[in-house]
Motif scaffolding. Structure first.
Motif, PDB file in Angstrom:
ATOM      1  N   VAL A   1      -9.369  -0.461  -1.823  1.00  0.00           N
ATOM      2  CA  VAL A   1      -9.331   0.978  -1.515  1.00  0.00           C
ATOM      3  C   VAL A   1      -9.080   1.203  -0.012  1.00  0.00           C
ATOM      4  N   GLU A   2      -9.701   0.367   0.819  1.00  0.00           N
ATOM      5  CA  GLU A   2      -9.445   0.455   2.268  1.00  0.00           C
ATOM      6  C   GLU A   2      -7.982   0.146   2.558  1.00  0.00           C
TER       7      GLU A   2
ATOM      8  N   LEU B   1      -6.796   1.652 -12.291  1.00  0.00           N
ATOM      9  CA  LEU B   1      -5.837   2.727 -12.565  1.00  0.00           C
ATOM     10  C   LEU B   1      -6.444   4.097 -12.239  1.00  0.00           C
ATOM     11  N   LEU B   2      -7.660   4.309 -12.734  1.00  0.00           N
ATOM     12  CA  LEU B   2      -8.329   5.598 -12.488  1.00  0.00           C
ATOM     13  C   LEU B   2      -8.541   5.847 -10.994  1.00  0.00           C
ATOM     14  N   THR B   3      -8.987   4.799 -10.308  1.00  0.00           N
ATOM     15  CA  THR B   3      -9.201   4.925  -8.857  1.00  0.00           C
ATOM     16  C   THR B   3      -7.885   5.276  -8.164  1.00  0.00           C
ATOM     17  N   GLY B   4      -6.822   4.593  -8.574  1.00  0.00           N
ATOM     18  CA  GLY B   4      -5.502   4.864  -7.992  1.00  0.00           C
ATOM     19  C   GLY B   4      -5.061   6.298  -8.233  1.00  0.00           C
ATOM     20  N   VAL B   5      -5.302   6.799  -9.437  1.00  0.00           N
ATOM     21  CA  VAL B   5      -4.913   8.181  -9.775  1.00  0.00           C
ATOM     22  C   VAL B   5      -5.722   9.168  -8.933  1.00  0.00           C
ATOM     23  N   GLU B   6      -7.039   8.954  -8.868  1.00  0.00           N
ATOM     24  CA  GLU B   6      -7.906   9.884  -8.120  1.00  0.00           C
ATOM     25  C   GLU B   6      -7.501   9.941  -6.644  1.00  0.00           C
ATOM     26  N   ILE B   7      -7.349   8.766  -6.042  1.00  0.00           N
ATOM     27  CA  ILE B   7      -6.999   8.732  -4.610  1.00  0.00           C
ATOM     28  C   ILE B   7      -5.583   9.288  -4.406  1.00  0.00           C
ATOM     29  N   GLY B   8      -4.690   8.932  -5.327  1.00  0.00           N
ATOM     30  CA  GLY B   8      -3.295   9.392  -5.208  1.00  0.00           C
ATOM     31  C   GLY B   8      -3.159  10.897  -5.286  1.00  0.00           C
ATOM     32  N   LEU B   9      -4.098  11.555  -5.961  1.00  0.00           N
ATOM     33  CA  LEU B   9      -4.033  13.017  -6.093  1.00  0.00           C
ATOM     34  C   LEU B   9      -4.659  13.742  -4.905  1.00  0.00           C
ATOM     35  N   SER B  10      -5.366  12.984  -4.044  1.00  0.00           N
ATOM     36  CA  SER B  10      -5.995  13.645  -2.880  1.00  0.00           C
ATOM     37  C   SER B  10      -4.907  14.099  -1.908  1.00  0.00           C
TER      38      SER B  10
ATOM     39  N   ASN C   1       0.486  13.506   0.783  1.00  0.00           N
ATOM     40  CA  ASN C   1       1.440  13.676   1.884  1.00  0.00           C
ATOM     41  C   ASN C   1       2.172  12.391   2.267  1.00  0.00           C
ATOM     42  N   VAL C   2       1.630  11.247   1.836  1.00  0.00           N
ATOM     43  CA  VAL C   2       2.251   9.979   2.278  1.00  0.00           C
ATOM     44  C   VAL C   2       2.614   9.072   1.088  1.00  0.00           C
ATOM     45  N   GLY C   3       3.035   9.656   0.004  1.00  0.00           N
ATOM     46  CA  GLY C   3       3.498   8.838  -1.122  1.00  0.00           C
ATOM     47  C   GLY C   3       2.674   9.025  -2.385  1.00  0.00           C
ATOM     48  N   GLY C   4       1.409   9.400  -2.249  1.00  0.00           N
ATOM     49  CA  GLY C   4       0.547   9.730  -3.387  1.00  0.00           C
ATOM     50  C   GLY C   4       0.502   8.685  -4.477  1.00  0.00           C
TER      51      GLY C   4
ATOM     52  N   THR D   1      -0.441   4.583  -4.643  1.00  0.00           N
ATOM     53  CA  THR D   1      -1.814   4.190  -4.994  1.00  0.00           C
ATOM     54  C   THR D   1      -1.918   3.548  -6.380  1.00  0.00           C
ATOM     55  N   VAL D   2      -1.204   4.097  -7.364  1.00  0.00           N
ATOM     56  CA  VAL D   2      -1.341   3.569  -8.734  1.00  0.00           C
ATOM     57  C   VAL D   2      -0.776   2.149  -8.869  1.00  0.00           C
ATOM     58  N   PRO D   3       0.478   1.893  -8.455  1.00  0.00           N
ATOM     59  CA  PRO D   3       0.964   0.511  -8.590  1.00  0.00           C
ATOM     60  C   PRO D   3       0.130  -0.489  -7.800  1.00  0.00           C
ATOM     61  N   SER D   4      -0.322  -0.092  -6.596  1.00  0.00           N
ATOM     62  CA  SER D   4      -1.115  -1.027  -5.778  1.00  0.00           C
ATOM     63  C   SER D   4      -2.421  -1.364  -6.479  1.00  0.00           C
ATOM     64  N   MET D   5      -3.135  -0.323  -6.930  1.00  0.00           N
ATOM     65  CA  MET D   5      -4.429  -0.571  -7.572  1.00  0.00           C
ATOM     66  C   MET D   5      -4.251  -1.346  -8.879  1.00  0.00           C
ATOM     67  N   LEU D   6      -3.197  -1.012  -9.615  1.00  0.00           N
ATOM     68  CA  LEU D   6      -2.947  -1.734 -10.875  1.00  0.00           C
ATOM     69  C   LEU D   6      -2.704  -3.211 -10.605  1.00  0.00           C
ATOM     70  N   PHE D   7      -1.922  -3.487  -9.579  1.00  0.00           N
ATOM     71  CA  PHE D   7      -1.614  -4.872  -9.238  1.00  0.00           C
ATOM     72  C   PHE D   7      -2.872  -5.627  -8.825  1.00  0.00           C
ATOM     73  N   TRP D   8      -3.625  -5.041  -7.881  1.00  0.00           N
ATOM     74  CA  TRP D   8      -4.815  -5.733  -7.374  1.00  0.00           C
ATOM     75  C   TRP D   8      -5.865  -5.891  -8.472  1.00  0.00           C
TER      76      TRP D   8
END
Lengths: 92, 234
Positions: free
Chosen positions: A29-30, B167-176, B181-184, B188-195
């Protein structure tokens, strides 16, 4: 109860041994914030032991170990309370 | 995995206007997580006829410790085991949600690991998804807590729940607003899914081995598996 105490001691020992091997890279997350160039907002709450470290212990290993042991014991105490609250009452 | 408060701004710090997207995400995650917790509390009280205090305390402590141990995945990122499926199998799905919520609460209060405004999101991502993963095991193993099929069900459930949490974390953060403003979501979703696919494999293996071990040496400790039969009081 003896078995549970043994298990807790084992968990803490494993933590003490494994902790030095853990990654220092940023958490996923960071890292999202780093990927987009940094999200810089002051946290609303800094915590009593922010970043799992204790201010009065200068050695980083012992600082995190102290925070970890403290956290584990706090979780244990609160979980015992929670367990009692959700467990059925003994009938007399 | 813990979403900090700093990623969401209910009030825009520059314009001082209410940030609709951030408020919506925070409110929605709280609105989903809270009923699950209330239901988990009620269901635990009505289903368990014996005390699970010792198991709950030891497992909560274990998950707290495990979540402090980060291991590296690709791209200079580290992740930690979540422990949701492990809790669900050892304690049962409902006490697992309560146990994980307790751990998340302690992390937020003492260590500022995860925020207070985002507490609903963190509970949803880790406690609710983790607890519900029990039903994946039950479905895939056809209610039989024996054999290869059961072991593979544990592996699948832990993997699926980790990926879903990511996935959920990526969606939540991506919607903030900050991330929109920087890709949303596109970042966030592909990165979190991958990790969390990588983390999920480690989580699945660890859960499978640990539950198997506990089941063999301390079967009385693994009270959650008694939930495999529908409607049974534990």
């Amino acid at each position: 109860m003896k078995n549970q105490v043994k298990l807790i001691a084992l968990i803490l020992l494993a933590f003490a041994l494994l902790f030095p091997l853990t990654s220092k890279s940023p958490d996923a997350v960071e890292n999202l914030s780093i990927l987009v160039g940094g999200v810089n907002h002051a946290p609303t709450w800094e915590g009593l032991m922010s970043g799992y470290s204790v201010a009065f212990v200068s050695n980083s290993y012992f600082s995190t170990l102290t925070a970890g042991v403290f956290g584990t014991l706090m979780v244990l105490v609160v979980a015992l309370g929670l367990g009692k609250a959700i467990s059925p009452k003994k009938r007399t | 995995m813990h979403v900090p408060d700093g990623y969401f701004n209910p009030i825009n710090p520059v314009t001082h206007v209410v940030n609709i997207s951030d408020v919506s995400v925070l409110a929605l995650t709280w609105a989903i997580a809270l009923p699950f917790l209330i239901y988990a509390w009620k269901k635990t009280k009505s289903t368990y006829s014996q005390s699970i205090t010792a198991s709950l305390a030891v497992m909560s402590a274990l998950v707290f410790v495990v979540q402090m141990l980060n291991f590296p995945v690709a791209g200079g990122t580290s992740v930690h085991i979540l422990g949701g499926t492990l809790l669900a199998l050892v304690l049962g799905p409902y006490p697992a949600m309560l146990s994980m919520t307790l751990v998340l609460g302690m992390q937020a209060v003492f260590f500022a690991d995860g925020g207070f405004l985002t507490f609903g999101a963190n509970v949803l991502n880790m406690a609710v998804i983790g607890g519900l993963s029990f039903f994946i095991v039950r479905f895939l193993s056809r209610n039989q807590a024996v054999g290869k099929r059961f072991v593979l069900s544990i592996f699948a459930a832990a993997l699926i729940s980790s990926v879903l949490s990511g996935l959920l974390t990526g969606v939540e953060i991506g919607l903030s607003q900050t991330f929109t403003n920087v890709g949303g979501l596109g970042i966030t979703v592909p990165s979190m899914l991958f990790w969390y696919s990588a983390e999920g494999l480690a989580e699945a293996l660890a859960t499978m081995l640990l539950v198997g071990y506990l089941f063999r040496v301390q079967p009385a400790f693994v009270v959650g598996l008694k939930f495999m039969r529908r409607g049974e009081r534990i």
